[in-house]
Design a protein around this motif. Structure first.
Motif, PDB file in Angstrom:
ATOM      1  N   LYS A  24      51.294  53.667  39.903  1.00 43.49           N
ATOM      2  CA  LYS A  24      51.268  53.059  38.579  1.00 43.49           C
ATOM      3  C   LYS A  24      50.030  53.520  37.825  1.00 43.49           C
ATOM      4  CE  LYS A  24      54.031  49.022  39.023  1.00 43.49           C
ATOM      5  NZ  LYS A  24      54.294  47.768  38.425  1.00 43.49           N
ATOM      6  N   ARG A  25      50.153  53.506  36.503  1.00 43.12           N
ATOM      7  CA  ARG A  25      49.031  53.859  35.649  1.00 43.12           C
ATOM      8  C   ARG A  25      48.421  52.575  35.083  1.00 43.12           C
ATOM      9  NH1 ARG A  25      52.343  57.624  36.136  1.00 43.12           N
ATOM     10  NH2 ARG A  25      51.855  59.795  35.973  1.00 43.12           N
ATOM     11  N   PHE A  26      47.127  52.639  34.834  1.00 43.23           N
ATOM     12  CA  PHE A  26      46.444  51.459  34.318  1.00 43.23           C
ATOM     13  C   PHE A  26      45.318  51.887  33.402  1.00 43.23           C
ATOM     14  CE2 PHE A  26      44.350  52.660  38.227  1.00 43.23           C
ATOM     15  CZ  PHE A  26      43.006  52.582  37.917  1.00 43.23           C
ATOM     16  N   PHE A  27      44.848  50.929  32.629  1.00 42.65           N
ATOM     17  CA  PHE A  27      43.711  51.116  31.741  1.00 42.65           C
ATOM     18  C   PHE A  27      42.692  50.084  32.174  1.00 42.65           C
ATOM     19  CE2 PHE A  27      41.236  50.526  27.894  1.00 42.65           C
ATOM     20  CZ  PHE A  27      41.044  51.838  27.495  1.00 42.65           C
ATOM     21  N   ALA A  28      41.457  50.511  32.386  1.00 39.71           N
ATOM     22  CA  ALA A  28      40.438  49.606  32.913  1.00 39.71           C
ATOM     23  C   ALA A  28      39.254  49.504  31.966  1.00 39.71           C
ATOM     24  CB  ALA A  28      39.956  50.096  34.276  1.00 39.71           C
ATOM     25  N   LYS A  29      38.710  48.301  31.878  1.00 37.94           N
ATOM     26  CA  LYS A  29      37.459  48.065  31.170  1.00 37.94           C
ATOM     27  C   LYS A  29      36.361  48.078  32.223  1.00 37.94           C
ATOM     28  CE  LYS A  29      34.914  44.695  28.443  1.00 37.94           C
ATOM     29  NZ  LYS A  29      34.947  43.375  27.801  1.00 37.94           N
ATOM     30  N   LEU A  30      35.333  48.910  31.995  1.00 36.89           N
ATOM     31  CA  LEU A  30      34.237  49.040  32.943  1.00 36.89           C
ATOM     32  C   LEU A  30      32.953  48.452  32.371  1.00 36.89           C
ATOM     33  CD1 LEU A  30      34.840  52.747  34.048  1.00 36.89           C
ATOM     34  CD2 LEU A  30      35.726  50.661  35.108  1.00 36.89           C
ATOM     35  N   SER A  31      32.123  47.943  33.250  1.00 38.67           N
ATOM     36  CA  SER A  31      30.812  47.432  32.835  1.00 38.67           C
ATOM     37  C   SER A  31      29.854  48.616  32.659  1.00 38.67           C
ATOM     38  CB  SER A  31      30.270  46.474  33.898  1.00 38.67           C
ATOM     39  OG  SER A  31      30.017  47.186  35.095  1.00 38.67           O
ATOM     40  N   ASP A  32      28.652  48.336  32.197  1.00 38.41           N
ATOM     41  CA  ASP A  32      27.653  49.391  32.018  1.00 38.41           C
ATOM     42  C   ASP A  32      27.332  50.102  33.324  1.00 38.41           C
ATOM     43  OD1 ASP A  32      27.516  48.919  29.318  1.00 38.41           O
ATOM     44  OD2 ASP A  32      25.758  47.599  29.479  1.00 38.41           O
ATOM     45  N   ASP A  33      27.436  49.392  34.437  1.00 45.41           N
ATOM     46  CA  ASP A  33      27.168  50.020  35.734  1.00 45.41           C
ATOM     47  C   ASP A  33      28.461  50.494  36.422  1.00 45.41           C
ATOM     48  OD1 ASP A  33      28.090  47.488  36.263  1.00 45.41           O
ATOM     49  OD2 ASP A  33      26.555  47.011  37.760  1.00 45.41           O
ATOM     50  N   LEU A  34      29.538  50.661  35.603  1.00 46.77           N
ATOM     51  CA  LEU A  34      30.821  51.237  36.012  1.00 46.77           C
ATOM     52  C   LEU A  34      31.598  50.402  37.028  1.00 46.77           C
ATOM     53  CD1 LEU A  34      29.856  55.012  36.164  1.00 46.77           C
ATOM     54  CD2 LEU A  34      30.788  53.704  34.260  1.00 46.77           C
ATOM     55  N   LYS A  35      31.431  49.101  36.976  1.00 47.87           N
ATOM     56  CA  LYS A  35      32.257  48.206  37.780  1.00 47.87           C
ATOM     57  C   LYS A  35      33.460  47.783  36.947  1.00 47.87           C
ATOM     58  CE  LYS A  35      28.564  46.499  40.646  1.00 47.87           C
ATOM     59  NZ  LYS A  35      27.679  45.416  40.979  1.00 47.87           N
ATOM     60  N   VAL A  36      34.609  47.668  37.600  1.00 50.55           N
ATOM     61  CA  VAL A  36      35.831  47.274  36.915  1.00 50.55           C
ATOM     62  C   VAL A  36      35.756  45.795  36.544  1.00 50.55           C
ATOM     63  CG1 VAL A  36      38.331  47.023  37.120  1.00 50.55           C
ATOM     64  CG2 VAL A  36      37.199  49.026  38.092  1.00 50.55           C
ATOM     65  N   GLU A  37      35.908  45.532  35.247  1.00 49.65           N
ATOM     66  CA  GLU A  37      35.883  44.146  34.758  1.00 49.65           C
ATOM     67  C   GLU A  37      37.288  43.617  34.491  1.00 49.65           C
ATOM     68  OE1 GLU A  37      33.339  44.073  31.327  1.00 49.65           O
ATOM     69  OE2 GLU A  37      31.519  44.063  32.551  1.00 49.65           O
ATOM     70  N   GLN A  38      38.139  44.442  33.908  1.00 51.00           N
ATOM     71  CA  GLN A  38      39.504  44.055  33.572  1.00 51.00           C
ATOM     72  C   GLN A  38      40.418  45.257  33.770  1.00 51.00           C
ATOM     73  OE1 GLN A  38      40.373  40.975  32.636  1.00 51.00           O
ATOM     74  NE2 GLN A  38      38.301  40.195  32.426  1.00 51.00           N
ATOM     75  N   ILE A  39      41.690  44.975  34.084  1.00 47.11           N
ATOM     76  CA  ILE A  39      42.681  46.045  34.242  1.00 47.11           C
ATOM     77  C   ILE A  39      43.953  45.645  33.512  1.00 47.11           C
ATOM     78  CG2 ILE A  39      44.227  47.205  35.873  1.00 47.11           C
ATOM     79  CD1 ILE A  39      42.032  47.203  37.901  1.00 47.11           C
ATOM     80  N   PHE A  40      44.521  46.615  32.797  1.00 45.04           N
ATOM     81  CA  PHE A  40      45.855  46.461  32.220  1.00 45.04           C
ATOM     82  C   PHE A  40      46.749  47.489  32.906  1.00 45.04           C
ATOM     83  CE2 PHE A  40      49.203  47.758  29.301  1.00 45.04           C
ATOM     84  CZ  PHE A  40      49.806  46.532  29.062  1.00 45.04           C
ATOM     85  N   THR A  41      47.832  47.031  33.535  1.00 46.35           N
ATOM     86  CA  THR A  41      48.747  47.922  34.257  1.00 46.35           C
ATOM     87  C   THR A  41      49.963  48.206  33.387  1.00 46.35           C
ATOM     88  OG1 THR A  41      48.017  46.970  36.351  1.00 46.35           O
ATOM     89  CG2 THR A  41      50.078  48.217  36.367  1.00 46.35           C
ATOM     90  N   LEU A  42      50.288  49.479  33.247  1.00 44.93           N
ATOM     91  CA  LEU A  42      51.461  49.873  32.476  1.00 44.93           C
ATOM     92  C   LEU A  42      52.703  49.761  33.344  1.00 44.93           C
ATOM     93  CD1 LEU A  42      48.973  51.886  31.337  1.00 44.93           C
ATOM     94  CD2 LEU A  42      50.855  52.418  29.812  1.00 44.93           C
TER      95      LEU A  42
END
Length: 171
Positions: free
Chosen positions: A1-19
């Motif tokens: 699956k493909r997803f779009f992720a919001k990353l923090s300044d230190d590149l940690k995943v904060e939120q994910i939207f899955t298509l």
């Protein structure tokens, strides 16, 4: 699956939207309205279709729409409307340009060339660039791998009211 992720300044995943399965997205950002736009093509049961999602900055879906045609280029205009060009595999020499306000179509502009790319202009308008077979080229040249067709480049410029201002053909 493909997803779009919001990353923090230190590149940690904060939120994910899955298509959805078999959706292939491109992305556009609307900084003025803090939204993310995912658009592209998808395949389901041997059927190709297009889609557009709008997400907020926390990757939450705000709107979703599917189309019979596939969006290939999208720009957010200063009016916060979306200008979207669509392609149709059954007629690759024409594009479908549509203007949306919150994914509700408000205008369709007929374009007599294909392979289009949209550009936002500072005055609130937009430009569209694309290609068309040069005179004398067979339509089959577009779909035959062994033939490299001669293409003309075309640039058309529209104002903020979506009215054609100028058009130039480059042979």
């Amino acid at each position: 699956k493909r997803f779009f992720a919001k990353l923090s300044d230190d590149l940690k995943v904060e939120q994910i939207f899955t298509l959805k399965e078999n959706q292939y997205p491109n992305v556009a950002f609307d900084y003025e309205k803090d939204r993310i736009i995912l658009f592209g093509q998808a395949y389901e049961d041997n059927h190709e279709y297009g889609f557009i999602y709008t997400l907020d900055t926390d990757c939450r879906q705000k709107a979703y729409q599917t189309f019979d045609l596939v969006p290939c280029s999208l720009v957010v205009l200063k009016s916060e409307e979306l200008a979207v060009s669509f392609y149709d595999r059954s007629n690759m020499i024409k594009s479908h340009l549509r203007i949306f306000n919150t994914l509700k179509e408000i205008k369709t502009i007929s374009i007599d060339f294909g392979f289009t790319e949209l550009f936002r202009c500072d005055d609130g308008g937009f430009a569209v660039s694309g290609g068309r077979l040069s005179p004398g080229q067979p339509y089959s040249a577009l779909v035959t791998d062994s033939v490299q067709p001669d293409m003309d480049r075309i640039v058309a410029r529209y104002n903020s009211k979506h009215t054609l201002l100028s058009r130039k053909n480059y042979l």
